[in-house]
Write an enzyme that holds these catalytic residues in place. Sequence first.
Site, PDB file in Angstrom:
ATOM      1  N   CYS A 162      17.505 -24.237 -21.122  1.00 17.84           N
ATOM      2  CA  CYS A 162      16.575 -25.717 -20.496  1.00 17.84           C
ATOM      3  C   CYS A 162      16.521 -25.477 -19.031  1.00 17.84           C
ATOM      4  CB  CYS A 162      16.904 -26.889 -21.151  1.00 17.84           C
ATOM      5  SG  CYS A 162      16.028 -28.046 -20.900  1.00 17.84           S
TER       6      CYS A 162
ATOM      7  N   ASP B 222      28.572 -36.691 -32.169  1.00 19.74           N
ATOM      8  CA  ASP B 222      28.962 -36.494 -33.503  1.00 19.74           C
ATOM      9  C   ASP B 222      28.057 -36.097 -34.450  1.00 19.74           C
ATOM     10  OD1 ASP B 222      31.989 -37.478 -33.327  1.00 19.74           O
ATOM     11  OD2 ASP B 222      31.319 -39.242 -33.442  1.00 19.74           O
TER      12      ASP B 222
ATOM     13  N   SER C 140      40.004 -44.451 -29.436  1.00 21.82           N
ATOM     14  CA  SER C 140      38.936 -43.727 -29.663  1.00 21.82           C
ATOM     15  C   SER C 140      39.174 -42.100 -29.539  1.00 21.82           C
ATOM     16  CB  SER C 140      37.662 -43.986 -29.048  1.00 21.82           C
ATOM     17  OG  SER C 140      38.000 -43.965 -27.353  1.00 21.82           O
TER      18      SER C 140
ATOM     19  N   LYS D 179      53.822 -48.151 -35.886  1.00 21.71           N
ATOM     20  CA  LYS D 179      53.132 -49.515 -35.550  1.00 21.71           C
ATOM     21  C   LYS D 179      52.001 -49.588 -35.111  1.00 21.71           C
ATOM     22  CE  LYS D 179      56.370 -52.447 -35.284  1.00 21.71           C
ATOM     23  NZ  LYS D 179      56.762 -53.000 -36.452  1.00 21.71           N
ATOM     24  N   PRO D 180      51.520 -48.982 -34.209  1.00 18.26           N
ATOM     25  CA  PRO D 180      49.966 -49.236 -33.679  1.00 18.26           C
ATOM     26  C   PRO D 180      48.961 -49.112 -34.881  1.00 18.26           C
ATOM     27  CG  PRO D 180      50.894 -47.530 -32.469  1.00 18.26           C
ATOM     28  CD  PRO D 180      51.933 -47.663 -33.402  1.00 18.26           C
ATOM     29  N   THR D 181      49.203 -48.271 -35.889  1.00 18.08           N
ATOM     30  CA  THR D 181      48.423 -48.036 -37.030  1.00 18.08           C
ATOM     31  C   THR D 181      48.635 -49.262 -37.994  1.00 18.08           C
ATOM     32  OG1 THR D 181      48.428 -45.527 -36.800  1.00 18.08           O
ATOM     33  CG2 THR D 181      47.788 -46.687 -38.915  1.00 18.08           C
TER      34      THR D 181
ATOM     35  N   GLU E  63      21.382 -24.294 -28.848  1.00 26.12           N
ATOM     36  CA  GLU E  63      22.705 -24.702 -29.369  1.00 26.12           C
ATOM     37  C   GLU E  63      22.814 -25.608 -30.406  1.00 26.12           C
ATOM     38  OE1 GLU E  63      21.327 -25.129 -26.170  1.00 26.12           O
ATOM     39  OE2 GLU E  63      22.124 -27.050 -25.406  1.00 26.12           O
TER      40      GLU E  63
ATOM     41  N   GLY F 217      39.092 -38.196 -33.592  1.00 24.83           N
ATOM     42  CA  GLY F 217      38.526 -37.288 -34.453  1.00 24.83           C
ATOM     43  C   GLY F 217      37.878 -37.923 -35.797  1.00 24.83           C
TER      44      GLY F 217
ATOM     45  N   HIS G 169      16.739 -26.063 -26.361  1.00 21.99           N
ATOM     46  CA  HIS G 169      18.400 -26.045 -26.710  1.00 21.99           C
ATOM     47  C   HIS G 169      18.810 -25.435 -27.966  1.00 21.99           C
ATOM     48  CE1 HIS G 169      19.258 -28.677 -23.237  1.00 21.99           C
ATOM     49  NE2 HIS G 169      18.011 -29.204 -23.366  1.00 21.99           N
TER      50      HIS G 169
HETATM   51  N1  GLN Z   1      15.936 -31.337 -15.810  1.00 21.64           N
HETATM   52  C1  GLN Z   1      15.038 -30.411 -16.538  1.00 21.64           C
HETATM   53  C2  GLN Z   1      13.874 -31.002 -17.103  1.00 21.64           C
HETATM   54  O1  GLN Z   1      13.982 -32.288 -17.230  1.00 21.64           O
HETATM   55  C3  GLN Z   1      16.086 -29.424 -17.607  1.00 21.64           C
HETATM   56  C4  GLN Z   1      16.296 -30.553 -18.563  1.00 21.64           C
HETATM   57  C5  GLN Z   1      17.532 -29.935 -19.364  1.00 21.64           C
HETATM   58  O2  GLN Z   1      18.010 -29.096 -19.085  1.00 21.64           O
HETATM   59  N2  GLN Z   1      17.656 -30.597 -20.565  1.00 21.64           N
HETATM   60  O3  GLN Z   1      12.874 -30.480 -17.286  1.00 21.64           O
END
Ligand code: GLN
Length: 542
Positions: free
Chosen positions: A390, A75, A17, A193-195, A521, A20, A519
């Site tokens: 967060c 993913d 695993s 071989k592994p493949t 991100e 990619g 978040h």
């Molecule tokens: N631990 C914090 C909460 O539960 C922040 C959670 C996080 O950073 N995702 O509120």
Amino acid sequence: MSKKTRKFIFIIGGVMSGVGKGVTAASIGAILRSKGFSATALKADPYVNVDAGTMNPVEHGEVFVTDDGDETDQDMGNYERFLEIDLDSNNYMTTGRVYQAVIENERSMKYKGRCVQVVPHIPEEIIRRIRASAEKQDADFTIVEIGGTVGEYENILFLEAARMMKLKNPGDVASVLVSYLPVPAHIGEMKTKPTQHAARTLNSAGIQADMIVARGPHELDKPRREKLAVFCGVDKDYCISAPDVDSIYKIPVKMDAQDVGNKLLKVLGVAARKSNLTPWKNLIKKINDGKKTVKIAVVGKYFGTGQFTLADSYISVIEAVKHGAWANSVKVEMDWVDSEEFEKSPAKLKNLKKYNGVIVPGGFGTRGVEGIIKAIQFARENKIPYFGLCYGMQLASIEFVRNVLGKKQAHTVEVDENTKEPVIHINPNQAKNVRANRYGGTMRLGAYDCILRKDTKTIKAYGLDQISERHRHRYEFNNDYREAMDKAGLQVVGINPESDLVEIVELKNHPFFVGVQFHPEFKSRPMRPHPLFKEFVKACSK
Ligand code: GLN
């Protein structure tokens, strides 16, 4: 393409695993989309957990949250970043989720008194889910990544689903084996071989690979390609060379150069089309272009399992920082800084001066928290750009209440249940969940709206007065502290209109000091960097 003929591409791992599969799945999706098809991707995770929310991120990697609040595999983040679409819970399943559905069906007599069996009922439920995801996204192509590698007990029922789908509609299903070709140091030669074993193990599950993506440290050369073709029963042109690259965003272009998209179209009986990967090529230029390097410290508790897992646990943060860097034409270097070091020797805080910015990412629990708070104080006082995600927002608020408002006992009830100054507290519904040990899927999850305050860096960055971002937290800012904190300079600049919860704080008179309860991100994309990451890196590069 007619709506009726949906096509399915299974991505299956061989040998080991972590080579990619996810990026391969995402890149194939990106190529097909660039040809004008609609494509979606789906992850079949073999774990018995109902979702990734209850899995240890150090073992399993980041928990990626969708708009509809599903806690999924990392993913899924790659799919969203490469396919540039928003996915939802239809795009993720685990063994646990599949069994749960079958058992619920059984309890409500949906099987009309028949014996319910592992085969066919489990694969049938898997197929139902795969098809539902294709319908939901109205996808010409649905790419299904099966977690794990062939030969495990765990994923055999997902492979069985692929086999059954192919048996029923042979022309609509293709299988891609993503396998690893090691180069043992003492031999100095790439070994097939592994493949070969992986391809044969796949055969014994009733599946013949249509294509092999040969991952490894080097390009696949002619003799190795021929060996793979003969021993795995795959046309040599369908053995794709996929050596390591310095940026995963180069992979769609690399794969397209081997015409991977049209080859799969041929397997699926669809006429070839030209790809248009210009945006990807432009992105690669940007990645290579950056001259100046910005150094960012990611401060948190150190997991003690090495860089690799750490990076996996924060993969979306890392990617979002890179997107922000490319948008500012700079390169970026990220260091993991163990906050417990600051607890042991506060003198080490001044090492933070060598960084252009500090990030405190999401997290849970007590360990390292005091060190993080010290680091935030250092960034605030020394005007180092700070971005709190967060937990990073919650701890920044606590730091401010402690050190600026002088309430030294300020804390989060997550760490100190009986704190006299609960700047971060828990709402009664969440407290009920915790008391009843109802942990799975009960945090504040998924997309919530947020109204932004005028004349702030945040609203300028977004260029909008209302936004929507994804959440995953149980604790929240206590509005009793709002007015005092705001007046003293840590302004509350983002509020959820329904719940009046604090979503964003921003410090006055600082180059960049922003904490977000969500978040960001998760929504950053290489072609569409998240505005706050972009602004943060911009501040860091000054
Ligand atoms: N631990 C914090 C909460 O539960 C922040 C959670 C996080 O950073 N995702 O509120």
